[in-house]
Design an enzyme around this catalytic site. Sequence first.
Site, PDB file in Angstrom:
ATOM      1  N   ASP A 130      14.853  59.932  -2.019  1.00  0.00           N
ATOM      2  CA  ASP A 130      14.536  58.510  -2.141  1.00  0.00           C
ATOM      3  C   ASP A 130      15.330  57.913  -3.294  1.00  0.00           C
ATOM      4  OD1 ASP A 130      12.913  55.983  -2.042  1.00  0.00           O
ATOM      5  OD2 ASP A 130      11.650  57.200  -0.740  1.00  0.00           O
ATOM      6  N   HIS A 212      10.755  52.268  -4.848  1.00  0.00           N
ATOM      7  CA  HIS A 212      10.437  52.873  -3.556  1.00  0.00           C
ATOM      8  C   HIS A 212      10.171  54.379  -3.676  1.00  0.00           C
ATOM      9  CE1 HIS A 212      11.326  54.153   0.644  1.00  0.00           C
ATOM     10  NE2 HIS A 212      10.861  52.959   0.949  1.00  0.00           N
ATOM     11  N   SER A 544       8.064  53.824   5.761  1.00  0.00           N
ATOM     12  CA  SER A 544       8.333  54.568   4.528  1.00  0.00           C
ATOM     13  C   SER A 544       7.045  55.016   3.852  1.00  0.00           C
ATOM     14  CB  SER A 544       9.101  53.703   3.542  1.00  0.00           C
ATOM     15  OG  SER A 544      10.467  53.704   3.810  1.00  0.00           O
TER      16      SER A 544
END
Length: 769
Positions: A130, A212, A544
């Site tokens: 990520d 994220h 996600s």
Amino acid sequence: MALLLCSLFFFFAAGEAISTDPTVKTYIIRVNSESKPSIFPTHYHWYTSELTESSSILHVYDTVFNGFSASITPSQASDLEKHPDVLVVIPDRRRELHTTRSPQFVGLRNQRGLWSESDYGSDVIVGVFDTGIWPERRSFSDLNLGPVPKRWKGVCQAGVRFTVRNCNKKIIGARFFSKGHEAAGGIGGGIGFGGAINDTVEFRSPRDADGHGTHTASTAAGRYVFKASMAGYAAGIAKGVAPKARLAVYKVCWKSSGCFDSDILAAFDAAVNDGVDVISISIGGGDGISSPYYLDPIAIGAFGAVSRGVFVSSSAGNDGPNGMSVTNLAPWLTTVGAGTIDRNFPAEVILGDGRKLAGVSLYAGPAISGKKYPLIYPGKSGILSASLCMDNALDPNLVRGKIVICDRGSNPRVAKGLVVKKAGGVGMILSNGVSNGEGLVGDAHLIPACSVGSDEGDQIKAYAATGHATATINFQGTVLGIKPAPVVASFSGRGPNGMNPEILKPDLIAPGVNILAAWTDAVGPTGLDSDGRKMEFNILSGTSMSCPHVSGAAALLKSAHPDWSPAAIKSAIMTTANTVNKQLQPMTDESTGNATTPYDFGAGHLNLDLAMDPGLVYDLTNQDYVSFLCSIGYGAKTIQVITRSPAACPMRRKPLPENLNYPSLAAMFSTGKKGVLRKTLVRRVRNVGDVNSVYTVKVEAPKGVSVTVKPGKLGFSEKVRELSYYVTVKIDGSNVVMGDSGAVFGSLSWVDGKHVVRSPIVVTQLDPL
């Protein structure tokens, strides 16, 4: 596409990686490693002596993939393709990035069940691919954790604002991969297209500048954190699905500029060498476009991982509710779509005529409730940029002092509010279009604003057109016990599988809407440069967010059953999934309110109450996957690109793709054939429950389809642990009526009085692409 959904799941950028030198591009070169002449001590020596210059090489791969990536000219790449020891040359591509209540929502309970049996995943290592991690968050504390597992071989790679002390007994490893990104050249200082790392917005280290990666890591394996919330929303105890699992961070994605395949493949190579047990990758193709497996480095890297016993969980994409929008299609990947949970953040639009219309919002600033303001819809002018509230598209003379209705699309949802504010507006109502239907996600707006569904938006626009319209917005905080739940998120990628419809994708869904998890200090909750707020937690939506739920689930199952293969873990998760909501009614679609099908939810919604003891599992070996690749027409050389070793496909009896021992069944019939058509599928199951178990089959046949199973009973013993069965599907090609999705659906379950081992059945008339 809207900010959260767009930034939460990375999709293909068309074309190859971009370079400042138009003659040089990045390529991934797959080499037949068995051809290395013995005079070279290493593969690197061979590559730099015979295939390319050392200065052009970015990564050397030797675990999940044999070969290297290099910055070379297209003509050099063409020459390499002709080399007898080179199997394939793949242009590097850029991909872009695709909880307090969700653990309980999927069936986890304190001190009992899977959490207790697995010791909360304490010795399992989850690798997260990520944007990195913000290691100081309470979610990553190593308090009371045991020593790092002895098998761990990874490193803590230091860099900008990240030292070896940022790793601990929770974050046991961290690496960053930027060579592919930097070799890709760039436009505008690297923002958006790769190239030099922009040090004003990024950290050249595993530290997370985007948020994220911190969010997905803590969703999978965050520790218990008391008094967690996002500006008061979703207050409670935050925890990941596997709170004691160890984290290994692989930063492959860079703020505002995506993730490059060459770096992703290098991360797969490193993670498998390091000793991870699970890989969580919320990255993949978009727009329903997927590369063949042998040209897809995520599929190739994942095969290398799975073949070595590493479970790989991937996101299904955010291009729903369109059909055939699911991505990450390789059968060795576990592909996860998104559902809602029973928590929401309602906001109410109150119109001047007294009507109240429901929406959602995470706005946490000064409220405007009670005071009515003039209401305006700039889109009535017919100018698209005005209806979308694009930069500089609103006339301050029309907007000042008013609540503005903006259509969703093109620019980020939260950014529209800033456009309204700049033009003097006091609030915003964000309206879905028909494509998004009634699917809503909360946003941490910077002005009083809320999102409404397409129907509500049409009503508000019609009222605004009457003249002298007024409105206010009432923010109602956090509400639990929302019904129905789960429902399939409107954005969740849907089937059928555009590559091989014989393999049902997505595999299942998990919580992916309004998920609270840890966040970076580098940006505010909206991710916008102008948002200076600091938040320990943020609430995001996207596949996600659902992917790391399954990664955490796999960590728990791996801890409870260390001898289970990735396929066995996938089988346990799929065959115990729920196809009904918490109200025991069939799951519905958020975008339409209609009933859903396995094309939407795969085998169902993650239910970890049952997955620890599934009774039977559908297992798969590397040879099973090779047979599948033979069945879809791949030749020996093509298969070797994926599997690293030469394959021999049977010359006479070609295997059938639908006979891969998958936990779901799909029977495809040609559209051109009429009359009675039949197809027989074979499956084998292994007993992982009580030794002397007897299972009886229960079939819910798709409408208009005959399904027979032989044998109808499976008896297991100490000596008989595995048994096969045959499923014959029969249709009348002249009369069968396929549904709106072009398929009909049913199920097959093996029942022993304690377990229900359920597989979806899909029957379709479709000619393969």
